[in-house]
Structures are given as structure tokens and as C-alpha cells.
Enzyme design. Structure first.
Site, PDB file in Angstrom:
ATOM      1  N   GLY A   1       0.808  -1.210   0.000  1.00  0.00           N
ATOM      2  CA  GLY A   1       0.000   0.000   0.000  1.00  0.00           C
ATOM      3  C   GLY A   1       0.844   1.264   0.000  1.00  0.00           C
ATOM      4  CB  SER A   2      -0.176   4.733   0.802  1.00  0.00           C
ATOM      5  OG  SER A   2      -1.303   4.720  -0.054  1.00  0.00           O
ATOM      6  CB  VAL A   3       4.218   2.023   3.569  1.00  0.00           C
ATOM      7  CG1 VAL A   3       3.375   2.183   4.818  1.00  0.00           C
ATOM      8  CG2 VAL A   3       4.009   0.650   2.947  1.00  0.00           C
ATOM      9  CG  MET A   4       5.256   0.097  -1.360  1.00  0.00           C
ATOM     10  SD  MET A   4       6.932  -0.466  -0.975  1.00  0.00           S
ATOM     11  CE  MET A   4       7.630  -0.574  -2.629  1.00  0.00           C
ATOM     12  CE  LYS A   5      -0.021   6.606  -2.466  1.00  0.00           C
ATOM     13  NZ  LYS A   5      -1.281   7.185  -1.974  1.00  0.00           N
TER      14      LYS A   5
END
Length: 595
Positions: free
Chosen positions: A312-316
Site C-alpha cells: 500500500g501507500s507506505v511505498m509512496k
């Protein structure tokens, strides 16, 4: 050899002249020759007898010296030996970073029987069934009367069980010494340690070999006779591990999650201070491997390392950091976030409409899918893939547990534009929590790649490659801090500890393909204190649901984030971190006092 004749011609002729008998001359010469031979034989026998006496004296002296040495040494219990190769039963202790014992050996006994020596087999079977409820009386009696010469009954016994069996008084029931592996902290750090089982075994000893975790990976080192007195020291801190596990377990139950994982890692050298996977197990009584169903549902499954998920958005944080590093943007650069965004036949949307443009910092604080897609379009798929490889997201981590080798990230076979876009906001690439911890450590520690380890490092950390510059790392620390101060992770704020990080809520994949509509993986990845990050923290919850309000809430901001805040609040003092200066609240008309 010249022999003297028995009848010398000259003497024979003189004897005949004088009238003597020549035969007397021969007899005298024969007698003289025999006397010479006799003297030689006597001397040879006397020499042999002397050698024999000397040999006996040397032997008796050797025995006497050995007896004197034994008499002058401390008495020692003789060790029973078994036929065949020797069995190495000993195993080195495992301790935490402060020397507290995590695994050790304990002397116990095994129970076996010689049925042919039994006096009263029915009574023995009946009494054993009372002591050990798992034993069946009828089955035992059948085994005792089958004619077998030897039967194993139980591999390990407690002292109370030894006494109870002894009280039966049956000569056909016998005990064999054993060393068993003991984990005095029970479930604590179970997935790190793994567990052991008996290998080759005899009546008087048995091998103890690792079956999972660090016990299996470092099995040879733990069984090395030269290192038995040198405990294996891990990077785990037992006190932090206990507090982390307690808070994470409470959060998992409160949020109705089916599982959870947590990692605390030193941001500078990769030492893993705590690793928790729930549900867990007691390595003293390790459950069997599952034979059906989802392996991830087993308590043996290590969610922190084996669990490979879309994050999820932790990869952003990674496309943002790469964009800053390449000089394509700065934290205040405005990026077009008008949506929905059309990419081929796919549409990319944000959770809500954030307007026509956001700064790079706000792309993180508001978690804009469109914003990170715009950034990755500037970067390109090739550079994105190379950057993620430098961060370790495309390879196994090499952590010293046996399960790490099977946790290979799942990446697309063809790194197309749409894959590049979805990976930028956390879909299309599956990795583990330990991959995420290593990646975030690089973002906040000055840009150096770290190798996660469960072993306490002696001396300085090994030389590490610099993936991003110190300037980019400084910028990322400020951006991640803003996510907690005014973004989706506000509930993780712990006054005085300057936590920063990013939330991520990923729809959970179905085994048959596609995604569930009501099941997610909720993650938080961050570090603290952000003015000089020392620790990276990862919290992952499997299918959490927050139900305190009128609607069910599953996003990480409502699930993983508050759990993270409570974990930091509990463990920071244990790590020796003093809270930074916090502005005192404004005085009110009411003052609290205590008598």
C-alpha cells in the site's frame, strides 16, 4: 665358516706312533665343541631372560604410574557409550543483546522399556496411562506383550513424572539421560528462535537439532563443540520484545485482526531490536506443520519475514525520495493531481479529490496516488526498478532465520508503465515487512543501504552503499515527520519522541486472483526520533476492523497508526530515549495540586 676337524691328521699320526687310541682324540674334540656350543646357548638364554625381566618391570612401572595419577585426580562420573558414531547432545545457549537467556539446554530423562524384563506388564500399562493421559492402556499392554526387546515410551520427562514412574517399581521400565532444549520465556521471540527436535538418538543421549528460525540457520555453530561455552548473542532486546508483543497483541484483538507483525530495527546498522509475529506459539511445545488450508493461518508462519504482501501507500516514500534525489523536484514542487488520471485503459483515482495540484510534501501527507504516478512518469520504469533493487526490494533479505530464504518478493514479469504506476503507490509488487524496514532505514539514516540482521554486531557496522544523498535523506525525514504532524498518521504522535512515517492500506489479494472488497492489510512504516533517527518501526495488521463508531473503519490511520503510537510510548523509555522538550500547555484558571 672354518670348522676344526674332529680327527686332525697330525695328532692321529703321532697317536699311532705312540700306540694311543685315535678315537679318544675324536671324543675329546667332540666334547670340547659341545661345551663351546653350550656356553653360547647359555649366554643367549641369559640375554633373553634379562630382556623379559626388563619388559615386565617397565609394564609394572607404567601401571603403577597410571594408578598414582588416577589416585591424585578428582573423581569423575564415567560416561556411558553407545555403539556407532558419537552423538553430540550439547548445544550452545542463545542470549539477547543484554545477555538474558533466550534458549538453553536442560538435563532431563527419556523413558524406555525392556518388555522381556517386566514382572507385571498389565499393572505397568495401567499405571503409565494414569501418569501420561496421552498413552492408551490397551495399546501399551499390546506392545509390552508383543515380544519386543526394546520400546521407546516418552522422549522427555519432567522430574515429577520421573518420580511417578519410579514409584511404579517395575524393573522393565528404564530411564535414559537426555539434554532437551528449553525456552524459558515461552512464546516470546518464538519466530526468531524457531525451535528444535531430537535427531539421532540412543539410550544414553540424543542430538538436538534446529528445525526453524535461527536455531536451524545457525545449527552448525550452535552444535560446534569448540563454541559450546560461547553463547550466541542476538540483537533482540528481551524487554523491548515483551512490551512490543504485549501492545501489538492487544491492538490485534481490539481491532479484530486475524494477524499482526511488528519490527523495530536500528536505522544505522540494521540490527533487529524486536521482531513480533502474531499469532505465535511456544517453542517448548512446537505445533505440527499444517497439512491443509492457508499456511499463513498457522501460528508457525512468520508474518514479519515470510509474509509477502502488497504494502500500500507506505511505498509512496520511495518515488518521492527518488524524485528528490534525481533533482526532478523539491519538497515544495507543485504536481498536477487533477483526477481521475487515465493511463491506457486504466483509471487512477485518489481517496478523495485533493484539487488540481499538490506539493511533493502534500502528496505524502494526503497520500495521493495520482501525485506519485506523476512522479514515477518523470522517473521512468527503468530507473524505478534499479532504485528499488538498490533498496533490496527485489531480492531476499538474508536475515538469519530459515524462513527468509523462501520470502522472495513478487514482482511483475514485465515492468510496464501501468505496473510502474501501481508499484509507486503500493500495488503490483509484494514484499515483506523486513524489506520495508530496510528500505525506510535507508531513507532516514543519511541514505545508506542496511543489511538487516538478528545478530548483535561487534564493532562498527560494515561499509554500506549510499543509495541517496544526505540532503535527500534530510528532506525525507522532514516530509515523513509532516505525515504524523498534519497527515494521515496524526494518531501516532507521541509527545517528545518526534515520530515520522507513512501509512499504507492495501486491498488484500484473493488466492484465486483479484482483491477483496472488505479485507485489507494496514501498515505503518516510520522512524524516531526524526531529528536524528535511531530506530525504524513497522506495524502490519492483517484484516483489521475498527468498530467503535457507526461504520467499520479499516484504513491504517484508524488501525495501524494508533497501535504504533502506543508501541512507541511503551518502548522508547526502555530504549533509553529521553523525550525532547515539549511546549508546556497554557495555564488555566484551575490548577491541579496533590497533597
Amino acid at each position: 665358516m672354518i670348522r676344526t676337524p674332529l680327527r686332525p691328521l697330525a695328532r692321529i699320526l703321532r697317536a699311532r706312533e705312540t700306540g694311543e687310541n685315535p678315537d679318544v682324540i675324536e671324543a675329546d674334540n667332540l666334547r670340547a665343541r659341545h661345551e663351546v656350543l653350550r656356553d653360547k646357548a647359555r649366554k643367549r638364554a641369559e640375554g633373553r631372560l634379562l630382556l623379559l625381566v626388563m619388559a615386565f618391570c617397565a609394564a609394572f612401572m607404567t601401571v603403577g604410574i597410571r594408578m598414582a595419577v588416577l589416585a591424585g585426580t578428582e573423581p569423575e562420573e564415567p560416561r556411558a557409550s553407545v555403539a556407532g558414531k558419537g552423538i553430540q547432545a550439547q548445544r550452545a545457549d542463545i542470549v539477547d543483546r543484554n545477555g538474558h537467556v533466550l534458549a538453553t539446554n536442560m538435563v532431563t530423562h527419556a523413558l524406555y522399556s525392556h518388555p522381556r524384563d517386566m514382572v507385571d506388564a498389565p499393572r505397568a500399562a495401567r499405571e503409565l496411562a494414569k501418569i501420561f493421559p496421552e498413552m492408551d492402556e490397551e495399546k501399551l499392554l499390546k506392545q509390552f506383550t508383543s515380544g519386543s526387546a526394546f520400546l521407546w515410551l516418552k522422549r522427555t520427562l519432567s522430574p515429577e513424572q520421573v518420580q511417578a514412574v519410579h514409584d511404579i517399581g517395575e524393573p522393565g521400565l528404564l530411564f535414559g539421560p537426555r539434554e532437551m532444549r528449553l525456552y524459558p520465556n515461552g512464546k516470546l521471540a518464538a519466530h526468531v528462535l524457531g525451535g528444535t527436535r531430537f535427531g539421532d538418538e540412543g539410550v544414553h543421549s540424543a542430538e538436538v537439532i534446529g528445525v526453524a528460525g535461527i536455531e536451524k540457520t545457525l545449527d552448525e555453530r550452535l552444535r560446534d563443540p569448540a563454541l559450546l561455552d560461547q553463547p550466541l548473542q542476538l540483537s533482540i532486546d528481551l524487554s523491548v520484545q515483551a512490551a512490543f508483543a504485549e501492545v501489538l497483541h492487544a491492538g490485534m484483538k481490539l481491532l479484530n485482526a486475524k494477524g499482526a507483525a511488528g519490527i523495530l530495527m536500528d536505522a544505522k546498522n540494521g540490527e533487529i531490536i524486536s521482531m513480533v509475529s502474531l499469532p505465535d506459539f511456544d517453542p517448548n511445545n512446537r505445533p505440527p506443520l499444517p497439512v491443509s488450508g492457508d499456511p499463513a493461518d498457522s501460528p508457525l508462519f512468520n508474518r514479519a519475514i515470510q509474509g509477502v504482501y502488497e504494502l500500500g501507500s507506505v511505498m509512496k516514500a520511495f518515488p518521492v525520495a527518488q524524485s528528490l534525489e534525481l533533482g526532478l523536484t523539491n519538497p515544495n514542487t507543485m504536481i498536477n493531481t487533477q483526477g481521475p488520471m487515465q493511463l491506457g485503459r486504466f483509471r487512477i483515482r485518489d481517496f478523495r479529490n485533493y484539487g488540481p495540484a499538490l506539493s511533493v510534501t502534500d502528496i505524502m501527507t494526503k497520500s495521493s496516488n495520482i501525485g506519485t504516478t506523476r512522479l514515477i512518469q518523470q522517473i521512468g520504469a527503468t530507473r524505478q526498478q534499479a532504485f528499488l533493487k538498490e533498496l533490496g526490494f527485489l531480492d531476499v533479505t538474508g536475515v538469519e532465520v530459515s524462513e527468509a530464504g523462501r520470502a522472495r518478493p513478487l514482482v511483475p514479469k514485465r515492468w510496464s508503465d501501468i505496473h510502474s504506476a501501481t508499484i509507486s503507490y503500493g500495488h503490483g509488487l509484494s514484499a515483506s515487512a523486513i524489506h520495508l524496514a530496510a528500505g525506510y532505514a535507508t531513507l532516514v539514516n543519511g541514505g545508506y543501504a542496511v543489511q538487516p540482521t538478528l545478530l548483535k554486531r561487534e564493532g562498527p557496522a560494515p561499509q554500506m552503499a549510499q543509495v541517496i544523498s544526505a540532503r535527500t535523506s534530510d528532506q525525507m525525514r522532514e516530509i515523513l515527520r509532516q505525515v504524523v504532524v498534519r497527515g494521515s498518521a496524526k494518531m501516532a504522535e507521541v509527545p517528545g519522541y518526534l515520530l515520522g512515517g507513512k501509512t499504507g492500506t492495501a486491498d488484500k489479494q484473493k488466492p484465486t486472483g483479484g482483491y477483496y472488497k472488505d479485507k485489507v492489510m494496514a501498515n505503518f512504516a516510520g522512524a524516531f526520533p526524526m531529528d536524528d533517527p535511531r530506530y525504524v518501526i513497522i506495524i502490519s495488521l492483517d484484516e483489521p476492523v475498527e468498530t467503535s463508531g457507526t461504520i467499520a473503519r479499516r484504513t491504517a490511520g484508524w488501525t495501524a497508526v494508533p497501535v504504533t503510537g502506543e508501541v512507541v510510548r511503551r518502548i522508547a523509555p526502555l530504549l533509553g530515549l529521553r523525550p525532547a522538550e515539549v511546549e508546556a500547555p497554557a495555564p488555566t484558571a484551575v490548577t491541579a495540586v496533590r497533597n
